[in-house]
Design a protein around this motif. Structure first.
Motif, PDB file in Angstrom:
ATOM      1  N   LEU A 107      31.378  44.275   4.397  1.00 60.51           N
ATOM      2  CA  LEU A 107      32.091  43.181   3.737  1.00 60.51           C
ATOM      3  C   LEU A 107      32.450  42.046   4.685  1.00 60.51           C
ATOM      4  O   LEU A 107      32.631  40.907   4.240  1.00 60.51           O
ATOM      5  CB  LEU A 107      33.350  43.724   3.056  1.00 60.51           C
ATOM      6  CG  LEU A 107      33.087  44.690   1.896  1.00 60.51           C
ATOM      7  CD1 LEU A 107      34.401  45.249   1.358  1.00 60.51           C
ATOM      8  CD2 LEU A 107      32.304  44.012   0.795  1.00 60.51           C
ATOM      9  N   THR A 151      29.100  39.917   4.842  1.00 61.34           N
ATOM     10  CA  THR A 151      28.431  39.578   3.587  1.00 61.34           C
ATOM     11  C   THR A 151      29.207  38.478   2.878  1.00 61.34           C
ATOM     12  O   THR A 151      30.430  38.571   2.718  1.00 61.34           O
ATOM     13  CB  THR A 151      28.333  40.819   2.677  1.00 61.34           C
ATOM     14  OG1 THR A 151      27.711  41.869   3.403  1.00 61.34           O
ATOM     15  CG2 THR A 151      27.532  40.519   1.441  1.00 61.34           C
ATOM     16  N   THR A 208      26.616  36.674  -2.235  1.00 61.08           N
ATOM     17  CA  THR A 208      25.802  37.899  -2.263  1.00 61.08           C
ATOM     18  C   THR A 208      26.504  38.994  -3.046  1.00 61.08           C
ATOM     19  O   THR A 208      25.880  39.687  -3.865  1.00 61.08           O
ATOM     20  CB  THR A 208      25.515  38.371  -0.827  1.00 61.08           C
ATOM     21  OG1 THR A 208      24.838  37.328  -0.126  1.00 61.08           O
ATOM     22  CG2 THR A 208      24.668  39.628  -0.823  1.00 61.08           C
ATOM     23  N   ILE A 209      27.790  39.150  -2.810  1.00 62.79           N
ATOM     24  CA  ILE A 209      28.555  40.164  -3.534  1.00 62.79           C
ATOM     25  C   ILE A 209      28.579  39.847  -5.025  1.00 62.79           C
ATOM     26  O   ILE A 209      28.418  40.736  -5.868  1.00 62.79           O
ATOM     27  CB  ILE A 209      29.981  40.284  -2.963  1.00 62.79           C
ATOM     28  CG1 ILE A 209      29.915  40.822  -1.533  1.00 62.79           C
ATOM     29  CG2 ILE A 209      30.852  41.188  -3.832  1.00 62.79           C
ATOM     30  CD1 ILE A 209      31.232  40.803  -0.805  1.00 62.79           C
ATOM     31  N   PHE A 251      26.085  48.833  -2.336  1.00 58.22           N
ATOM     32  CA  PHE A 251      27.523  48.589  -2.262  1.00 58.22           C
ATOM     33  C   PHE A 251      28.189  49.491  -1.217  1.00 58.22           C
ATOM     34  O   PHE A 251      29.120  49.080  -0.541  1.00 58.22           O
ATOM     35  CB  PHE A 251      28.193  48.787  -3.625  1.00 58.22           C
ATOM     36  CG  PHE A 251      28.122  47.579  -4.508  1.00 58.22           C
ATOM     37  CD1 PHE A 251      28.758  46.400  -4.159  1.00 58.22           C
ATOM     38  CD2 PHE A 251      27.417  47.617  -5.694  1.00 58.22           C
ATOM     39  CE1 PHE A 251      28.694  45.279  -4.967  1.00 58.22           C
ATOM     40  CE2 PHE A 251      27.340  46.501  -6.510  1.00 58.22           C
ATOM     41  CZ  PHE A 251      27.980  45.325  -6.147  1.00 58.22           C
ATOM     42  N   LEU A 302      27.272  48.195   2.328  1.00 56.83           N
ATOM     43  CA  LEU A 302      27.554  46.776   2.510  1.00 56.83           C
ATOM     44  C   LEU A 302      28.677  46.563   3.520  1.00 56.83           C
ATOM     45  O   LEU A 302      29.723  47.206   3.442  1.00 56.83           O
ATOM     46  CB  LEU A 302      27.956  46.179   1.165  1.00 56.83           C
ATOM     47  CG  LEU A 302      27.909  44.672   0.996  1.00 56.83           C
ATOM     48  CD1 LEU A 302      26.486  44.171   1.134  1.00 56.83           C
ATOM     49  CD2 LEU A 302      28.438  44.310  -0.371  1.00 56.83           C
ATOM     50  N   LEU A 306      25.177  40.728  -6.508  1.00 58.04           N
ATOM     51  CA  LEU A 306      25.038  42.175  -6.664  1.00 58.04           C
ATOM     52  C   LEU A 306      25.870  42.678  -7.840  1.00 58.04           C
ATOM     53  O   LEU A 306      25.424  43.543  -8.606  1.00 58.04           O
ATOM     54  CB  LEU A 306      25.439  42.889  -5.378  1.00 58.04           C
ATOM     55  CG  LEU A 306      24.479  42.739  -4.192  1.00 58.04           C
ATOM     56  CD1 LEU A 306      25.115  43.288  -2.918  1.00 58.04           C
ATOM     57  CD2 LEU A 306      23.163  43.425  -4.480  1.00 58.04           C
ATOM     58  N   ALA A 307      27.078  42.134  -7.981  1.00 56.43           N
ATOM     59  CA  ALA A 307      27.937  42.528  -9.107  1.00 56.43           C
ATOM     60  C   ALA A 307      27.298  42.119 -10.432  1.00 56.43           C
ATOM     61  O   ALA A 307      27.296  42.890 -11.400  1.00 56.43           O
ATOM     62  CB  ALA A 307      29.321  41.905  -8.961  1.00 56.43           C
ATOM     63  N   ALA A 352      30.425  35.874  -0.186  1.00 56.02           N
ATOM     64  CA  ALA A 352      30.906  36.073  -1.558  1.00 56.02           C
ATOM     65  C   ALA A 352      29.774  35.893  -2.577  1.00 56.02           C
ATOM     66  O   ALA A 352      29.747  36.582  -3.598  1.00 56.02           O
ATOM     67  CB  ALA A 352      32.046  35.105  -1.858  1.00 56.02           C
TER      68      ALA A 352
END
Length: 170
Positions: A121, A124, A128-129, A116, A119, A132-133, A126
C-alpha cells in the motif's frame, strides 16, 4: 471403476468425437499436464520458502507484513492453479469442451484477492487500488448474474395454466 473399464469408456467416448472435439480433448489434457507441473513447481517454491525461512534461517515471522505477503501470495498462487486445474478436469469428466464462465470468473476473483494480499500500500497509487476494486466489484457482479441465471435455469418451472392442476378442487 477399474482402470480397464475407465479406459474402455474413454475409448467409447473418443470414437464418437469429431476431429475438432478430439483436438480439444488433446489440448485440454496437455494443459492439465502443464498445470500439474506449474502446481508442483509452486508447491516446491512455497515449501522452500517456508522451510528455509523458518527452520534454517529462523527468519519466518508471520507478523512481519512482507513475510505474510510473500507466504500467502505463494499459497494463493497454488490455490489459483489448483482451481484452474480443477476446471479443466471437470470439463474432461463432463465431456464438455467449453470452460464454464463461472469458473473463469472465480479464478479471476482469486487472482485479484491474491493481488490485494501482496499489494504494498505504501508504493501503490490510489488509482491502481481503485481500478482493482472496480475490477473486483465488476467480476463479483458478473459472478452473481451467472449464478442467478444458473438458479433460474435449474429451478422447477411452474405449471402452465393449460395443464390440469394436481390439487383437487374442493
Amino acid at each position: 471403476m477399474s482402470i480397464r473399464s475407465e479406459w474402455k469408456d474413454f475409448g467409447d467416448r473418443w470414437a464418437v468425437l469429431t476431429l475438432y472435439q478430439r483436438f480439444e480433448q488433446v489440448v485440454t489434457i496437455a494443459l492439465s499436464l502443464l498445470l500439474i507441473l506449474v502446481i508442483l513447481a509452486a508447491m516446491w517454491n512455497l515449501f522452500l520458502r517456508v522451510v528455509v525461512g523458518l527452520v534454517l534461517q529462523g527468519s519466518l515471522d508471520p507478523t512481519d507484513h512482507q513475510v505474510f505477503q510473500a507466504v500467502f501470495g505463494s499459497i494463493f498462487t497454488v490455490i489459483i492453479a489448483l482451481e484452474f486445474k480443477r476446471s479443466i478436469v471437470v470439463s474432461i469428466e463432463s465431456h464438455d469442451t467449453v470452460f464454464h464462465v463461472r469458473t473463469v470468473v472465480l479464478v479471476a476473483l482469486l487472482a485479484l484477492l491474491r493481488k490485494f494480499i501482496i499489494l504494498d500500500l505504501e508504493k501503490t497509487g490510489a488509482g491502481t487500488i481503485a481500478a482493482l476494486a472496480f475490477a473486483t466489484l465488476t467480476l463479483g457482479g458478473i459472478f452473481w448474474i451467472i449464478r442467478q441465471q444458473d438458479r433460474a435455469r435449474h429451478a422447477p418451472s411452474p405449471p402452465s395454466p393449460d395443464e390440469p392442476s394436481s390439487v383437487p378442487n374442493s
